[in-house]
Design a protein around this motif. Structure first.
Motif, PDB file in Angstrom:
ATOM      1  N   THR A  55       8.924  -5.925   4.582  1.00  9.28           N
ATOM      2  CA  THR A  55       7.879  -6.008   5.595  1.00  9.28           C
ATOM      3  C   THR A  55       7.619  -4.617   6.156  1.00  9.28           C
ATOM      4  O   THR A  55       8.551  -3.929   6.582  1.00  9.28           O
ATOM      5  N   ASN A  67      13.531  -5.871  17.180  1.00  6.36           N
ATOM      6  CA  ASN A  67      12.760  -7.095  17.427  1.00  6.36           C
ATOM      7  C   ASN A  67      12.338  -7.747  16.108  1.00  6.36           C
ATOM      8  O   ASN A  67      12.356  -8.977  15.981  1.00  6.36           O
ATOM      9  N   ALA A  68      11.984  -6.927  15.120  1.00  5.22           N
ATOM     10  CA  ALA A  68      11.604  -7.463  13.810  1.00  5.22           C
ATOM     11  C   ALA A  68      12.804  -8.099  13.114  1.00  5.22           C
ATOM     12  O   ALA A  68      12.679  -9.148  12.461  1.00  5.22           O
ATOM     13  N   VAL A  70      15.452  -9.465  14.663  1.00  4.80           N
ATOM     14  CA  VAL A  70      15.744 -10.721  15.376  1.00  4.80           C
ATOM     15  C   VAL A  70      14.771 -11.805  14.953  1.00  4.80           C
ATOM     16  O   VAL A  70      15.163 -12.967  14.741  1.00  4.80           O
ATOM     17  N   GLU A  71      13.497 -11.438  14.789  1.00  2.00           N
ATOM     18  CA  GLU A  71      12.500 -12.427  14.354  1.00  2.00           C
ATOM     19  C   GLU A  71      12.834 -12.965  12.972  1.00  2.00           C
ATOM     20  O   GLU A  71      12.738 -14.168  12.715  1.00  2.00           O
ATOM     21  N   GLN A  72      13.254 -12.079  12.060  1.00  2.00           N
ATOM     22  CA  GLN A  72      13.635 -12.514  10.722  1.00  2.00           C
ATOM     23  C   GLN A  72      14.835 -13.454  10.772  1.00  2.00           C
ATOM     24  O   GLN A  72      14.891 -14.445  10.044  1.00  2.00           O
ATOM     25  N   HIS A  74      15.704 -15.462  13.191  1.00  6.40           N
ATOM     26  CA  HIS A  74      15.280 -16.766  13.722  1.00  6.40           C
ATOM     27  C   HIS A  74      14.460 -17.560  12.697  1.00  6.40           C
ATOM     28  O   HIS A  74      14.384 -18.780  12.793  1.00  6.40           O
ATOM     29  N   GLN A  75      13.858 -16.861  11.740  1.00  8.67           N
ATOM     30  CA  GLN A  75      13.062 -17.544  10.723  1.00  8.67           C
ATOM     31  C   GLN A  75      13.902 -18.011   9.536  1.00  8.67           C
ATOM     32  O   GLN A  75      13.383 -18.667   8.634  1.00  8.67           O
ATOM     33  N   ALA A 135      18.629  -8.856  23.352  1.00 14.77           N
ATOM     34  CA  ALA A 135      18.171  -9.911  22.442  1.00 14.77           C
ATOM     35  C   ALA A 135      19.142 -11.081  22.377  1.00 14.77           C
ATOM     36  O   ALA A 135      18.737 -12.241  22.201  1.00 14.77           O
TER      37      ALA A 135
END
Length: 398
Positions: A55, A67-68, A70-72, A74-75, A135
């Motif tokens: 990405t 942040n990116a 952490v988002e990954q 959670h996905q 986070a």
């Protein structure tokens, strides 16, 4: 009951490496890196279930990259809900930390007080800690220090022959690095030797773009090649290692450059890169040497020679040798470097088994000396991430 996982973070000056690990088994359920931060080419690479996802995160700083990440996380299924702790690699803990520590504000302040000792690494480590604590505020966070393992060195090993006040008032001393790697490899070497760690005399060579060697007796560091900074000791990928300290002033005057420019030369333009003139990557240099590139050949000769000298010197504090251990990217994969080093150390009783040496690449662990060798040489792939995960797991609420 499902085992809690540990998120391991290694926040560098322009990257964040991460992994979600099962601390008992060592299994990595997710891993990746946010790299080339602060540039238009910044990207996040995530590996999960054998697949790699890339990405673009252009111009991302540490916060945006975290942040990116952490988002990954959670996905990715239920992994986020299973994380029970976060482990952080911290390069420099000075003299304050002899082991891994549960992070609180005081610990962060002490790490910050060591920033002058590791100006490229510690500020980035702290940034990663602060962003990750925000986070994951409900989780325990653990700092695992590269320097902690070497706090067992005696004073005669870590005090430089300078005015003693420089040590007392300014912290000028040998600290050593790669401690997390040495701690892991020492335990694995003891298992390979089928003897308790507290009855092992080891010299461990961690050889990568940064390289260091340590004398480890009964699980304790007695001496190591890196010093106050990671630019002492053996030849590195782009760093010079140990040189005459007066070279700094000589170069500043002869080239009419600043001390900062001299440091840039010694840290970023020297080592294998400076000698060979083509690369800091040992694989590239070996390929060139095979094609009769004279400076590539010289770079490999100097690398192996200075490494062998450092290993021989570390026999002084150790007194005996149960095993010489190779680890790190070069140590685990360069058949050529290992063979040349062992050839030069034959007086220690090391006899190379060429077939074993050739087979010990790409994660293969085991001896590379002959059965009749008086001393043993081993190849052991390091796993610093597992050590960080296991240290952090100790603080998960039971």
């Amino acid at each position: 009951m499902t085992e809690s996982l540990v998120l391991v973070l290694n926040c560098g000056s322009s990257s964040i490496k991460f992994a979600i690990i099962e601390p008992a088994s060592g299994g990595e359920l997710l891993q990746g890196i946010a790299e080339r931060l602060f540039s238009s080419e910044a990207q996040l690479i995530v590996k999960h279930n054998g697949e790699k996802q890339l990405t673009a995160i252009p111009d991302a700083d540490h916060k945006a990259a975290m942040n990116a990440i952490v988002e990954q996380i959670h996905q990715t299924g239920d992994l986020a809900g299973r994380i029970g702790a976060v482990g952080h690699r911290v390069v420099h803990g000075g003299e304050r930390f002899r082991s891994s520590m549960l992070i609180d504000d005081e610990v962060v302040n002490v790490i910050a007080s060591c920033n002058h000792l590791a100006p490229l690494h510690n500020p980035a480590n702290i940034s990663g800690i602060e962003i990750a604590r925000a986070a994951f505020p409900e989780l325990p966070h653990t700092a695992v220090f590269d320097t902690a393992f070497h706090q067992s060195m005696p004073e005669k090993a870590f005090v430089y022959p300078l005015p003693y006040e420089l040590y007392i008032h300014h912290g000028v001393r040998r600290y050593g690095f790669h401690g997390t790697s040495f701690r892991y490899v020492a335990s694995q070497a003891a298992a390979e030797l089928n003897r308790p760690l507290d009855d092992c005399a080891l010299i461990i060579a961690h050889l990568g773009n940064g390289a260091s060697v340590s004398a480890v007796l009964n699980g304790q560091s007695l001496d190591t090649s890196m010093g106050m900074t990671p630019n002492e000791g053996v030849v590195h990928g782009t760093r010079c290692g140990s040189i005459d300290p007066s070279i700094h002033e000589y170069l500043a005057h002869r080239l009419d450059i600043s001390i900062e420019q001299v440091n840039d030369l010694l840290w970023k333009q020297s080592g294998l890169l400076g000698i060979s003139g083509i690369s800091n990557d040992c694989r590239t240099i070996e390929d060139a040497a095979d094609k009769d590139h004279k400076r590539a050949q010289l770079a490999l000769e100097i690398y192996a020679y200075r490494l062998a000298k450092e290993i021989a010197a570390l026999m002084v504090p150790l007194g005996r040798l149960d095993a010489l251990v190779f680890t790190g990217g070069i140590g685990e994969n360069s058949v050529r470097i290992r063979a040349e080093v062992i050839r030069q150390l034959g007086f220690l009783g090391l006899t190379l088994d060429e077939q074993r040496n050739a087979a010990a690449i790409r994660g293969v662990q085991g001896p590379i000396t002959a059965d009749g060798s008086r001393a043993c040489a081993l190849v052991i792939p390091t796993n610093e991430e597992l050590m960080i995960a296991q240290d952090a797991a100790q603080f998960i609420a039971q």
